[in-house]
Write a protein that holds these residues in place. Structure first.
Motif, short mmCIF file in Angstrom:
data_model
loop_
_atom_site.label_atom_id
_atom_site.label_comp_id
_atom_site.label_asym_id
_atom_site.label_seq_id
_atom_site.Cartn_x
_atom_site.Cartn_y
_atom_site.Cartn_z
N LYS A 1 59.24 50.05 13.86
CA LYS A 1 60.37 49.89 13.10
C LYS A 1 61.55 50.87 13.27
O LYS A 1 61.97 51.43 12.08
CB LYS A 1 60.08 49.77 11.62
CG LYS A 1 59.20 48.48 11.37
CD LYS A 1 58.03 48.47 10.39
CE LYS A 1 57.26 47.25 10.36
NZ LYS A 1 55.88 47.53 9.58
N CYS A 2 61.78 51.52 14.20
CA CYS A 2 62.70 52.30 14.54
C CYS A 2 64.18 51.60 14.46
O CYS A 2 65.12 52.29 14.11
CB CYS A 2 62.77 53.22 15.86
SG CYS A 2 62.75 52.18 16.97
N GLN B 1 64.51 47.87 2.79
CA GLN B 1 64.44 49.55 2.74
C GLN B 1 63.08 49.93 2.94
O GLN B 1 62.81 50.89 3.61
CB GLN B 1 64.93 50.03 1.53
CG GLN B 1 66.45 50.13 1.38
CD GLN B 1 67.06 51.10 2.32
OE1 GLN B 1 66.88 52.25 2.23
NE2 GLN B 1 68.07 50.19 3.02
N LYS C 1 59.99 50.53 4.61
CA LYS C 1 59.61 50.37 6.12
C LYS C 1 58.51 49.34 6.47
O LYS C 1 58.29 48.74 7.49
CB LYS C 1 59.45 51.68 6.83
CG LYS C 1 60.64 52.11 7.39
CD LYS C 1 60.23 53.28 8.45
CE LYS C 1 61.47 53.57 9.21
NZ LYS C 1 61.21 54.76 10.18
#
Lengths: 597, 131
Positions: A581-582, A535, A537
């Motif tokens: 980190k999309c 979770q 990022k």
């Protein structure tokens, strides 16, 4: 005399209204009129049924058929099939997810089986804007009984005997509280209803006020009678417009009927209720802060003693109770303390309303006897975890509570048991988390909330919580160290010990309980700089498995920052320094070659 | 002018309102009531099922029998309309055919009140899904 053969109940709670339950009501009435049935079938808008997950709910009586996810355009079919032809509309019935059976009577649904509804007795049963329906279901009978047959002290004794404890979170015995307030003599006293419900994800009090406002008014009058107060004040946040409207209607009707006002039922007792609006500050749920807010001062708590029972609103003896506590009172008077104290556990009698939220199948409002286990609530009533994922934690008590784990699932829920395992009852919010939730982020979320809501009076709470938040933020960024964990613990203890009110005394609980119960996860963050649930990022890394990558270039073409390099038919590589980190690449990859590490 | 001037007033209002809410309270516990289903398809209505249903609702209320009267679709016994199905708590449902007002009265008096079977019973040869 009008006598309807059938009743159609439609949920008029905030949730179902948002899903067009008013349009459903209108369409049903139109369809009935078209068939000439408006004299035979009554359409009633009620309070919340609790099964918000599958709203809007429409219930048809007398055969108790429970329709879910009804849309306005279904109205005609319901009338044509169910009302006219007597055939149930199968596609709108509830299907048990385990047994795949269609269930038409709500009583047989897992969601309702274990529930006992006391505080919610009239929610989803009567029209909250019609005092007649409340009176027809024993409404104001308890007030009548108190005024004509009982002395103030005998009412207090009855409440004490019932074992009722404050439902707002503190769990203080209600009868005792009333007794303190009754013993202080003054020319003016006040009864205050605390409707400043502020826990994230909690909507118990709102639903009671929307579904059964008269029960709260009646109980406030009873309380006024025991302590000798003739004035009641409801402190409610302005962001509950529907509850405010329904309360206003209820107060107006009760005055018209003479159930509020002077000389109620010829007893010589006077009592009236007014509303006070809050701006939605969490700290105003604390009773001294609430009183200051009502006085027009800043919503900040003050030192107790003096307790509000001695010096409260305008310096006069004041008794503050929560909405749900009040909603229990008329039933206790009508059915007797000995009926009530047989429900629940020895030290926590009666029931508790919980707002189930988070990663659970049946999001909604439930009322269960004290002593029901968390497992029963989550798996039997709540229907288990969404999408078949694994249970990880349940957060009770809102920002003041803690996160409990699998190991605590068989704990019977009551005030003392939850405290013993490091959480608390709180006002009844229950947020369920699954394997995808990062516990450090969860603690950070709650701290974000308390930092925002701290009134700023006490330094430990104002500054300390901010520092806790920063430490947690540092850990989720992957910059934390093991020493930070000790710092978190120490600081938490200091904040708890040195804050004046409940907000600061409990705000570090989410941090402490997650460190206690999910220490491994914290360690993974600070030592390996990894987030086990993926979770955080900053700690994620998307990588391409060269074995699986076929070099189709799809990921590279979809990357918004052009950080994927590689020739056609060759394994690609992600430049992690440039990656934002999309997740677009992982979504696009048809060969499952991209994963998070 | 206050409507409720005494506890007696409140009780009186409650009594008056009772009939209105009665159906809802009974629905909370349908198993404890006598349940009567009246076949109200075209064939039933043409044979007078509507009047029978109204009679059943009023007569059981007047005689103090706690009942839930609902309508249902065609039960398939079109030769014997109006048909009604009566379920006394703890007993199997019984279907009566050719129920006119007189027969309805007999069913209430004999079967529901005293448990005596009366003429006109149709043997049930089907199952319903929700039972």
């Amino acid at each position: 005399m009008e006598k309807y053969k059938m009743h159609i109940l439609i949920c008029g709670g905030t949730g179902c209204r948002a899903s067009a339950s008013e349009a459903i009501q209108n369409n049903l009435q139109d369809a009935l009129k078209a068939k000439g049935l408006e004299e035979e079938v009554q359409v009633v808008m009620t309070g919340c049924f609790g099964f918000c997950e599958k709203g809007p709910i429409v219930k048809i009586l007398p055969d108790n058929t429970f329709y879910i996810e009804v849309k306005p355009e279904d109205a005609e079919e319901l009338v044509e099939e169910h009302i006219v032809k007597g055939r149930k509309v199968m596609r709108l019935l509830y299907t048990d997810p385990d047994k795949k059976e269609v269930i038409s009577d709500s009583k047989n649904m897992g969601f309702y089986k274990k529930q006992i509804r006391i505080a919610l007795r009239n929610c989803g049963f009567i029209n909250p804007e019609n005092i007649d329906e409340y009176i027809a279901t024993e409404g104001y009978a308890a007030l009548g009984k108190c005024l004509s047959e009982m002395t103030p002290q005998s009412v207090i004794n009855e409440i004490k005997e019932s074992g009722l404890r404050g439902r707002g979170g503190g769990g203080f015995p209600t009868g005792l509280k009333w007794e303190f307030a009754s013993k202080n003599d003054a020319d003016q006293k006040y009864v205050v209803c605390n409707a400043d419900e502020g826990d994230p994800g909690a909507f118990m009090d709102r639903s009671i006020l929307e579904g059964d406002p008269h029960s709260v008014l009646e109980a406030m009058a009873i309380c006024g009678y025991t302590m000798g107060a003739d004035k009641g004040l409801i402190y409610i946040r302005a962001e509950y417009p529907l509850a405010i409207d329904r309360l206003k209607v209820a107060i107006k009707q009760a005055r018209e009927y003479g159930l509020l006002g002077n000389d109620i039922m010829g007893s010589g007792f006077n009592f009236d209720v007014e509303m006070r609006y809050g701006a939605g500050a969490f700290v105003c749920g604390e009773e001294t802060a609430l009183i200051h807010s009502m006085e027009g001062l800043r919503g900040e708590p003050t030192v107790k003693p003096p307790f509000p029972a001695e010096s409260g609103y305008n310096g006069k003896p004041t008794n503050v109770n929560n909405v749900e506590t009040f909603a229990n009172i008329p039933v206790i008077i009508n059915k007797g303390a000995n009926w009530f104290n047989k429900i629940g556990t020895e030290k926590s009698t009666g029931t508790k309303v919980f707002a189930l939220a988070g990663k659970i199948n049946n999001v909604g409002l439930i009322e269960v006897p004290m002593g029901t286990t968390l497992r029963e609530v989550i798996y039997e009533i709540g229907g288990g975890i969404k999408d078949g994922k694994k249970f990880k934690a349940v957060q009770t008590g809102g920002p003041s509570g803690g996160c409990l784990t699998e190991a605590h699932l068989d704990t019977p829920i009551d005030f003392d048991n939850l405290l013993a395992v490091g959480s608390m009852m709180g006002s009844g919010g229950m947020i369920v988390m699954d394997e995808d939730d990062c516990m450090v982020s969860v603690a950070k979320f709650y701290l974000d909330f308390t930092v925002e809501e701290s009134c700023g009076k006490c330094t430990p709470c104002r500054v300390g919580n901010k520092r806790l938040y920063e430490l947690l933020d540092k850990i989720t960024e992957g910059k934390g160290t093991k020493e930070d964990l000790d710092l978190l613990r120490n600081l938490s203890t200091v904040i708890k010990d040195t804050s004046l009110c409940g907000l600061g005394q409990t705000s570090p609980n989410p941090v402490l309980s997650t460190i206690e119960n999910f220490y491994d996860e914290y360690i993974a963050h600070v030592e390996e700089h990894k987030c086990p649930s993926g979770q955080c990022k900053a700690l994620m890394q998307y990588v391409i498995d060269p074995e699986l990558c076929v070099g189709c270039t799809l990921c590279a073409r979809n990357c918004p920052v052009d950080c994927i390099a590689g020739d056609r038919k060759e394994a690609h590589i992600i430049d992690t320094a440039k990656c934002i980190k999309c997740g677009a690449c992982m979504e696009k990859c048809k060969f499952n070659a991209i994963s998070i590490q | 002018m206050a409507k409720v001037k005494s506890l007696a007033d409140l009780k009186k209002i409650k009594e008056e309102l009772h009939a209105k809410m009665d159906l809802r309270e009974k629905s909370n516990d349908p198993e404890a009531q006598v349940q009567i289903k009246v076949g109200m398809a075209t064939c039933g209505i043409a044979s007078g099922a509507k009047e029978v249903m109204e009679f059943l609702i009023e007569a059981t209320a007047k005689r103090g029998i706690s009942t839930i009267v609902t309508q249902t679709g065609c039960m398939g016994y079109c030769y014997a309309e109006p048909t009604i199905e009566v379920t006394i708590p703890g007993k199997e449902p019984v279907v009566f055919g050719d129920v006119d007002l007189k027969k309805a009265d007999e069913v209430i008096e004999k079967y529901i009140k005293q448990g005596e079977l009366v003429d006109g019973i149709i043997p049930v040869n089907y199952k319903t899904i929700d039972n």
